[in-house]
Design an enzyme around this catalytic site. Structure first.
Site, PDB file in Angstrom:
ATOM      1  N   GLU A  52       2.199   1.834  -3.462  1.00 42.70           N
ATOM      2  CA  GLU A  52       1.135   2.385  -4.312  1.00 42.70           C
ATOM      3  C   GLU A  52       1.020   3.900  -4.118  1.00 42.70           C
ATOM      4  O   GLU A  52       0.889   4.661  -5.071  1.00 42.70           O
ATOM      5  CB  GLU A  52      -0.182   1.685  -3.986  1.00 42.70           C
ATOM      6  N   HIS A  53       1.100   4.368  -2.859  1.00 41.31           N
ATOM      7  CA  HIS A  53       1.048   5.796  -2.583  1.00 41.31           C
ATOM      8  C   HIS A  53       2.243   6.524  -3.179  1.00 41.31           C
ATOM      9  O   HIS A  53       2.102   7.580  -3.806  1.00 41.31           O
ATOM     10  CB  HIS A  53       1.022   6.039  -1.063  1.00 41.31           C
TER      11      HIS A  53
ATOM     12  N   HIS B 245       0.826  -1.204   0.000  1.00 46.07           N
ATOM     13  CA  HIS B 245       0.000   0.000   0.000  1.00 46.07           C
ATOM     14  C   HIS B 245       0.863   1.257   0.000  1.00 46.07           C
ATOM     15  O   HIS B 245       0.561   2.241  -0.697  1.00 46.07           O
ATOM     16  CB  HIS B 245      -0.926  -0.034   1.218  1.00 46.07           C
TER      17      HIS B 245
ATOM     18  N   GLU C  82      -4.273   7.850   7.765  1.00 43.21           N
ATOM     19  CA  GLU C  82      -5.255   6.946   7.164  1.00 43.21           C
ATOM     20  C   GLU C  82      -5.536   5.759   8.087  1.00 43.21           C
ATOM     21  O   GLU C  82      -6.683   5.335   8.249  1.00 43.21           O
ATOM     22  CB  GLU C  82      -4.731   6.454   5.815  1.00 43.21           C
TER      23      GLU C  82
END
Length: 415
Positions: A49-50, A46, A126
């Protein structure tokens, strides 16, 4: 049927031309997700991906989004437990720009240290946000109980502890050892010319060299009962059973049963738990299918004092299901599934996504008409037999709410 091209480096390109639309969607899909991660860097898929959107050797982070939005386009990405996808949707004439930006962020990201530190804090926020969303974090608790001490049971976002241990060097190493061309599919759907697209994509990605990658650990369903206590207004409740994999012959039978039990307003869960009893506003069933295992689950949320009643009524609904399912329910559920598939054909993004997933999961493309035929062939006996098998497996139950309910739930689930 979409057009398929496999490059010599193992990368697959699929193009689904649709001349009646004004847009084009492109997705770069990678068969890498949370279950591929070492435990100490949980969340790195993740994080990567960011960071793909945080600057390349030719574009800053701001230029990436400004260029795509200047032509009215859309760009985003997501990470799941088995896949990561980078997607863009633009007007048909702007397809070359979308391809250029996606290839740039995947081939030329620089992982600038200041951007990295700032994005680490963004992801930390997040994670904290998910902790404050009970109907979100309960699914992580559930997944952890389903597959304890396994990559498949870890949260997609990671934890504050694992997030803090990830470095830019580890990001580069992870990408260079996981993002192999044979694990990737580039899928395009929309008003494009296949030959032109194949040429452009091949020019952009043929520089990638393939390499061997390790298969993820096999998922092993464990289950159990756990009650998490948090001072919130409602109790979140999840009940699960061992399901089927995405490659299992019963995959579509599972989808029919899921729809029948809790896939819409006419489903048994919605009609009984919400409409007849008024126990919950939100209640549904779902099945999560992975490459080697799966989960069949039911969800609901209610007032703390009604949680045990919700559990009892849900279990009562499941008892005798294999003999009480009707022909009309099965046919209605099949029609819902088939309609969803056909409606999805009207979305360029939906068509691109479906082709990519088929190639990554099954290594082949399947016509929608063939899928429709498989669903149509499912009988009442098929669904009854499948429900008997699934609902007699070991149960997993998780609650999140203001009261500890583990002992009471254990008694109810044994009945």
């Amino acid at each position: 049927m979409p057009n398929l091209l496999a490059l010599s480096n193992g990368l697959k390109i699929v193009v689904d031309p649709i001349k009646t639309v004004e847009t084009a969607s492109i997705g770069v899909w990678v068969k890498i997700g949370t279950r591929n991660e070492p435990a100490h860097v949980n969340g790195i898929s993740h994080f990567l991906e960011h960071m793909a959107f945080k600057g390349t050797s030719t574009r800053s982070a701001q230029q990436i989004v400004e260029e795509i939005e200047a032509v009215g386009g859309y760009i985003n990405a997501f990470t799941s437990r088995e896949m990561t996808a980078y997607q863009a949707r633009v007007l048909k004439d702007n397809f070359p720009l979308a391809l250029d930006i996606l290839s740039d962020i995947l081939l030329n990201s620089i992982f600038d240290e200041s951007e990295f530190q700032r994005e680490r804090e963004v992801i930390h926020q997040e994670i904290l946000e998910s902790y404050d969303a009970p109907d979100d974090i309960v699914f992580d608790y559930f997944q952890e109980l389903l597959f304890p001490n396994q990559p498949l049971g870890k949260p997609v976002l990671g934890t504050p502890e694992t997030l803090s241990s990830i470095t830019t060097d580890e990001l580069r190493k992870y990408m260079s050892t996981k993002y192999a061309p044979h694990n990737m599919v580039i899928s395009i759907a929309g008003n494009v010319d296949p030959d032109t697209v194949f040429h452009k994509v091949q020019n952009a990605f043929s520089c990638l060299n393939d390499f061997d990658t390790c298969l993820p650990d096999k998922g092993c369903y464990k289950g159990g009962i756990r009650s998490y206590v948090k001072p919130i207004e409602q109790t979140q409740w999840l009940l699960g059973f061992p399901g089927v994999s995405s490659c299992d012959p019963d995959f579509y039978t599972s989808a029919v049963l899921t729809t029948l039990i809790g896939g819409g307003m006419s489903s048994r869960l919605f009609q009984e738990i919400r409409e007849n009893l008024g126990l919950a506003y939100s209640t549904y069933a779902y099945h999560s299918c992975y490459q080697d295992t799966g989960v069949f689950a039911l969800y609901g949320s209610t007032s703390p004092e009604k949680t045990l009643e919700l559990a009892q009524k849900t279990l009562h609904l499941l008892k005798g299901l294999s003999t009480s399912i009707t022909y009309q329910e099965v046919e209605r559920s099949k029609t819902q599934l088939k309609a969803g598939i056909l409606m999805g054909l009207e979305s360029t993004t939906g068509r691109a996504d479906r082709a990519a997933q088929q190639l990554l999961i099954h290594e082949k493309l399947t016509n929608s008409s063939d899928i429709i035929a498989k669903i149509t062939a499912i009988t009442l006996d098929d669904v009854r037999t499948f429900s008997e098998k699934i609902l007699h497996g070991p149960m997993t139950c998780v609650t999140l709410g203001p009261m500890p309910l583990q002992d009471e739930l254990a008694k109810i689930l044994k009945m």
